[in-house]
Design a protein around this motif. Structure first.
Motif, mmCIF file in Angstrom:
data_model
loop_
_atom_site.group_PDB
_atom_site.id
_atom_site.type_symbol
_atom_site.label_atom_id
_atom_site.label_comp_id
_atom_site.label_asym_id
_atom_site.label_seq_id
_atom_site.Cartn_x
_atom_site.Cartn_y
_atom_site.Cartn_z
ATOM 1 N N ASP A 172 0.736 -1.176 -0.039
ATOM 2 C CA ASP A 172 0.182 0.160 0.132
ATOM 3 C C ASP A 172 0.786 1.281 -0.115
ATOM 4 O OD1 ASP A 172 -2.220 -1.544 -0.025
ATOM 5 O OD2 ASP A 172 -2.733 -1.296 2.218
ATOM 6 N N GLU A 173 1.982 1.142 0.893
ATOM 7 C CA GLU A 173 2.764 2.371 0.909
ATOM 8 C C GLU A 173 3.496 2.768 -0.376
ATOM 9 O OE1 GLU A 173 6.182 4.178 3.882
ATOM 10 O OE2 GLU A 173 4.968 2.640 4.457
ATOM 11 N N TYR A 174 4.040 1.600 -0.693
ATOM 12 C CA TYR A 174 4.853 1.804 -1.835
ATOM 13 C C TYR A 174 4.447 1.388 -3.379
ATOM 14 C CZ TYR A 174 8.846 2.370 1.401
ATOM 15 O OH TYR A 174 9.788 3.129 2.453
ATOM 16 N N GLY A 175 3.321 1.095 -3.314
ATOM 17 C CA GLY A 175 2.950 0.511 -4.852
ATOM 18 C C GLY A 175 2.808 1.936 -5.807
ATOM 19 N N ASP A 176 2.310 2.752 -5.287
ATOM 20 C CA ASP A 176 2.104 4.059 -6.287
ATOM 21 C C ASP A 176 3.696 4.773 -6.485
ATOM 22 O OD1 ASP A 176 -0.441 3.925 -6.093
ATOM 23 O OD2 ASP A 176 -0.728 5.525 -4.528
ATOM 24 N N ARG A 177 4.537 4.167 -5.661
ATOM 25 C CA ARG A 177 6.017 4.608 -6.032
ATOM 26 C C ARG A 177 6.730 3.573 -6.924
ATOM 27 N NH1 ARG A 177 8.650 6.156 -0.611
ATOM 28 N NH2 ARG A 177 10.274 6.690 -1.998
ATOM 29 N N GLY A 178 5.776 2.561 -7.519
ATOM 30 C CA GLY A 178 6.457 1.618 -8.581
ATOM 31 C C GLY A 178 7.151 0.477 -8.137
ATOM 32 N N VAL A 179 6.929 0.242 -6.810
ATOM 33 C CA VAL A 179 7.298 -1.034 -6.033
ATOM 34 C C VAL A 179 6.090 -2.134 -6.073
ATOM 35 C CG1 VAL A 179 8.029 -1.902 -3.868
ATOM 36 C CG2 VAL A 179 8.734 0.182 -4.446
ATOM 37 N N GLN A 180 6.655 -3.324 -6.420
ATOM 38 C CA GLN A 180 5.656 -4.410 -6.393
ATOM 39 C C GLN A 180 6.091 -5.425 -5.428
ATOM 40 O OE1 GLN A 180 2.641 -5.015 -8.264
ATOM 41 N NE2 GLN A 180 2.390 -6.345 -6.395
ATOM 42 N N VAL A 181 5.294 -6.058 -4.570
ATOM 43 C CA VAL A 181 5.489 -7.028 -3.722
ATOM 44 C C VAL A 181 4.877 -8.357 -4.290
ATOM 45 C CG1 VAL A 181 4.923 -8.227 -1.346
ATOM 46 C CG2 VAL A 181 5.475 -5.717 -1.540
ATOM 47 N N VAL A 182 5.726 -9.406 -4.205
ATOM 48 C CA VAL A 182 5.213 -10.723 -4.814
ATOM 49 C C VAL A 182 5.695 -11.834 -3.763
ATOM 50 C CG1 VAL A 182 5.692 -12.415 -6.629
ATOM 51 C CG2 VAL A 182 5.558 -10.168 -7.213
ATOM 52 N N ALA A 183 4.723 -12.624 -3.264
ATOM 53 C CA ALA A 183 5.149 -13.598 -2.327
ATOM 54 C C ALA A 183 4.981 -14.867 -3.058
ATOM 55 C CB ALA A 183 3.966 -13.865 -1.291
ATOM 56 N N ALA A 207 -2.702 -7.925 -0.963
ATOM 57 C CA ALA A 207 -2.699 -6.720 -1.956
ATOM 58 C C ALA A 207 -1.816 -7.024 -2.952
ATOM 59 C CB ALA A 207 -2.687 -5.506 -1.246
ATOM 60 N N PHE A 208 -1.242 -8.124 -2.924
ATOM 61 C CA PHE A 208 -0.115 -8.658 -4.115
ATOM 62 C C PHE A 208 -0.416 -9.986 -4.524
ATOM 63 C CE2 PHE A 208 0.793 -8.948 0.490
ATOM 64 C CZ PHE A 208 1.171 -10.243 0.579
ATOM 65 N N PRO A 209 0.331 -10.261 -5.408
ATOM 66 C CA PRO A 209 0.315 -11.655 -5.945
ATOM 67 C C PRO A 209 0.925 -12.655 -4.944
ATOM 68 C CG PRO A 209 1.007 -10.196 -7.778
ATOM 69 C CD PRO A 209 0.985 -9.523 -6.528
ATOM 70 N N TYR A 210 0.342 -13.676 -4.916
ATOM 71 C CA TYR A 210 0.980 -15.007 -4.064
ATOM 72 C C TYR A 210 0.719 -16.203 -5.001
ATOM 73 C CZ TYR A 210 1.481 -18.011 0.181
ATOM 74 O OH TYR A 210 1.629 -19.113 0.916
ATOM 75 N N LEU A 211 2.248 -16.485 -5.404
ATOM 76 C CA LEU A 211 2.452 -17.349 -6.334
ATOM 77 C C LEU A 211 3.020 -18.808 -5.986
ATOM 78 C CD1 LEU A 211 4.462 -15.020 -8.629
ATOM 79 C CD2 LEU A 211 1.876 -15.132 -8.341
ATOM 80 N N VAL A 212 2.531 -19.860 -6.739
ATOM 81 C CA VAL A 212 3.315 -21.221 -6.509
ATOM 82 C C VAL A 212 4.615 -21.363 -7.067
ATOM 83 C CG1 VAL A 212 2.828 -23.724 -6.763
ATOM 84 C CG2 VAL A 212 0.920 -22.264 -6.318
ATOM 85 N N ASP A 213 5.556 -21.767 -6.442
ATOM 86 C CA ASP A 213 6.877 -22.025 -7.003
ATOM 87 C C ASP A 213 6.879 -23.510 -7.303
ATOM 88 O OD1 ASP A 213 9.651 -22.072 -7.893
ATOM 89 O OD2 ASP A 213 10.233 -21.708 -5.892
ATOM 90 N N ASP A 214 6.287 -24.090 -8.216
ATOM 91 C CA ASP A 214 6.322 -25.493 -8.155
ATOM 92 C C ASP A 214 7.697 -26.152 -8.727
ATOM 93 O OD1 ASP A 214 4.577 -27.968 -8.645
ATOM 94 O OD2 ASP A 214 4.436 -27.507 -10.740
ATOM 95 N N GLY A 215 7.879 -27.107 -7.925
ATOM 96 C CA GLY A 215 9.484 -27.423 -8.206
ATOM 97 C C GLY A 215 10.422 -26.805 -7.789
ATOM 98 N N GLN A 216 10.052 -25.805 -6.908
ATOM 99 C CA GLN A 216 10.994 -25.095 -6.167
ATOM 100 C C GLN A 216 12.052 -24.515 -7.049
ATOM 101 O OE1 GLN A 216 12.202 -28.112 -3.247
ATOM 102 N NE2 GLN A 216 10.910 -27.449 -1.916
#
Length: 189
Positions: free
Chosen positions: A71-82, A109-118
């Motif tokens: 929320d704080e950094y999204g408008d400044r061009g930062v993307q969190v990805v879990a 408020a950000f993508p949460y992704l499967v790292d299949d196969g690590q």
């Protein structure tokens, strides 16, 4: 009763060197049913990759802080990805359906992704859930380690990731580019 604030530091695996080009990923399934990769974040000034988990108490404790960071950094061009790199065959709580529930329950408020196969965890050298990697616009590694210095928000004294993001956005050298992550061990096979 004594409150336990200390979480065991993760054993160190070799990670990317600071300044190294980050390994790209594409086509990772998100909890929203969409596929994600570097190409989808090309317009972002910085990318925060967080190796997380559904079951780890440390990862659970950071849900609100991850949302606040986006929320704080999204408008400044930062993307969190879990990313969840845990093997659901070894840990059923790490299954995709549980990831969807976790993302909904915590209102990610950000993508949460499967790292299949690590593959992503192995490429970066992630050692635990909660391990953070900050990439700049050119997708070079600028910071690696912990989010901050305490699982308990009231005891945080060092905002390591936030400080690193501020440095990257200001186009400065990151003052502290590596810290020791802590949380639950990430079993990479």
């Amino acid at each position: 009763m004594i409150a336990i604030d200390h979480v065991e530091a993760a054993p160190r695996r070799p990670t990317l060197s600071i300044g190294a080009q980050a390994p790209a990923f594409e086509g990772l399934l998100g909890t929203d049913g969409l596929r994600y990769g570097f190409a989808g974040f090309a317009d972002r000034e910085a990318l925060v990759l967080i190796f997380s988990s559904n079951r780890c108490p440390t990862a659970k404790a950071y849900a609100e802080r991850m949302n606040a960071l986006q929320d704080e950094y999204g408008d400044r061009g930062v993307q969190v990805v879990a990313l969840n790199s845990n093997d659901p065959r070894l840990y059923p709580d790490e299954a995709y359906a549980r990831m969807v529930e976790r993302a909904a329950d915590d209102r990610y408020a950000f993508p949460y992704l499967v790292d299949d196969g690590q593959r992503v965890a192995k490429a970066y050298g992630a050692s635990c859930t909660f391990h953070v990697f900050l990439l700049d616009r050119a997708r070079h590694l600028r910071y690696e380690g912990r989010f901050d210095d305490s699982r308990l928000p009231s005891r945080v004294t060092s905002h390591d990731l936030q400080d690193a993001i501020d440095d990257v956005l200001a186009r400065r050298e990151v003052r502290v580019s590596r810290t020791r992550p802590f949380g639950c061990s990430l079993d990479l096979s």
